[in-house]
Design an enzyme around this catalytic site. Sequence first.
Site, mmCIF file in Angstrom:
data_model
loop_
_atom_site.group_PDB
_atom_site.id
_atom_site.type_symbol
_atom_site.label_atom_id
_atom_site.label_comp_id
_atom_site.label_asym_id
_atom_site.label_seq_id
_atom_site.Cartn_x
_atom_site.Cartn_y
_atom_site.Cartn_z
ATOM 1 N N THR A 1 0.829 -1.205 0.000
ATOM 2 C CA THR A 1 0.000 0.000 0.000
ATOM 3 C C THR A 1 0.867 1.261 0.000
ATOM 4 O O THR A 1 0.395 2.322 -0.391
ATOM 5 C CB THR A 1 -0.915 0.013 1.237
ATOM 6 N N GLY B 1 13.230 -10.406 4.736
ATOM 7 C CA GLY B 1 12.105 -9.476 4.563
ATOM 8 C C GLY B 1 11.891 -8.612 5.791
ATOM 9 O O GLY B 1 10.798 -8.099 6.016
ATOM 10 N N SER C 1 18.238 -3.792 4.979
ATOM 11 C CA SER C 1 18.828 -2.692 4.204
ATOM 12 C C SER C 1 18.363 -1.340 4.732
ATOM 13 O O SER C 1 19.167 -0.415 4.890
ATOM 14 C CB SER C 1 18.509 -2.843 2.722
ATOM 15 N N GLU D 1 17.514 3.955 -1.785
ATOM 16 C CA GLU D 1 17.101 2.585 -2.121
ATOM 17 C C GLU D 1 16.604 2.529 -3.579
ATOM 18 O O GLU D 1 16.939 1.617 -4.331
ATOM 19 C CB GLU D 1 15.991 2.158 -1.151
ATOM 20 N N ASP E 1 9.567 1.035 5.020
ATOM 21 C CA ASP E 1 10.620 0.428 5.827
ATOM 22 C C ASP E 1 11.443 1.492 6.550
ATOM 23 O O ASP E 1 11.746 1.373 7.740
ATOM 24 C CB ASP E 1 11.547 -0.423 4.941
HETATM 25 C C1 GLA Z 1 9.083 -3.982 0.740
HETATM 26 C C2 GLA Z 1 9.281 -2.512 0.369
HETATM 27 C C3 GLA Z 1 8.246 -1.630 1.072
HETATM 28 C C4 GLA Z 1 6.837 -2.152 0.869
HETATM 29 C C5 GLA Z 1 6.769 -3.647 1.157
HETATM 30 C C6 GLA Z 1 5.436 -4.227 0.835
HETATM 31 O O1 GLA Z 1 9.373 -4.170 2.080
HETATM 32 O O2 GLA Z 1 10.563 -2.104 0.734
HETATM 33 O O3 GLA Z 1 8.376 -0.309 0.618
HETATM 34 O O4 GLA Z 1 6.383 -1.865 -0.419
HETATM 35 O O5 GLA Z 1 7.759 -4.371 0.459
HETATM 36 O O6 GLA Z 1 4.465 -3.736 1.693
#
Ligand code: GLA
Length: 378
Positions: A28, A121, A125, A157, A169
């Site tokens: 989102t 995940g 980074s 990034e 993030d």
């Molecule tokens: C990765 C991206 C975020 C976001 C998520 C999905 O973590 O770095 O910006 O888009 O995927 O919610």
Amino acid sequence: MTFQQVYGYEPSVRYSAPGRVNLIGEHTDYNDGYVLPFAIDRRTTASIAPRADRVIRVASAFDEAGGIVSLSLDELSPEAMDGWSAYVFGIAWALREQGSDLTGKTGFDVFIESDVPVGAGLSSSAAIECGVALAFNDLWELGLDRKTLARVGQYSENHAVGAPTGIMDQSASLLGERDAVVFLDCRTLDTAVVDLALEANGLEVLVIDTRVEHAHATGGYAARRASCEKGARVLGVEALRDVSIEDLPRAQELLDDETFRRVRHIVTEDQRVLDTVRTLREHGPRAIGSLLVASHESMRDDFEISVPELDLAVATAMEHGAVGARMTGGGFGGAAIALVDREARDAVAAAVTSAFAAAGFREPNTFTVRAAQGARRD
Ligand code: GLA
């Protein structure tokens, strides 16, 4: 390896920044929508000493050989950096690109250590980017606030590392607070800190790292982003944030089936974030389980970013009494989270591990995380 072993003297300051778990609100962020991540108690530390010249040198504990990569502030460009050191150099470059004047500034020796698992995940980074961004902002006295630093991290990034990711993030890593989630409007960057109150409710967040590797610089992530942009274009809105649940029947008439399902994920996911915030405030974390599961199902069926390992992790956790569970992060691998009773945590972890063995999957890495404070000078 330590700073002292690599550079032969002691650092003068240390900054650290956490990885993140997203509670809900996936993909989102680049649709100008809502996210609800929290910073975790796994951090990256940047030990730093100022230099007299304009060189930045970077080394890390990951490199057993103690290798040093250096780049002058006069040579900053995405082409001049590669590998993981781009996460550090990229911040200096992005600060300059975003308007900070680095004329007359001097460089640093930087040493990076981290206990944020890489490739799970959990934004290892962003943790490097945000610790380094906070440090450079302080040490160069640039006076930028944390939201601006999040934008700088995202810019780096996107353009130095080359992954077309959103703002979530970096925002989580910079704005996180203990035992709370960060409710972020990715259009305005307005934030509210919402109590998670896990401890008070006897709950924990179990991370199930499937160890299925994902990379957002390539493939599926960019394709999903392109589908969302196409959907917004056809529907005549600036971003999918501007489409509501009531608009979905009309969207279905206008869009091909695949694009419609991508759009439906984003639109319903935005609503689930809002519902989760309200539920947390009114009823506490035990009441959000069905929202987490609905989010996972939407990512599995509509957005199609889950993998069999993530689906099995979620299903098994739910069968063994989890309050809620879902994959977290960009998808195509990485980790799932399960909201579990403290007493049930070991049983859920064991059940997932044996289900993975029975399915012939690689053994997952399971551990709990707490919501922790964002980037700081230590
Ligand atoms: C990765 C991206 C975020 C976001 C998520 C999905 O973590 O770095 O910006 O888009 O995927 O919610």
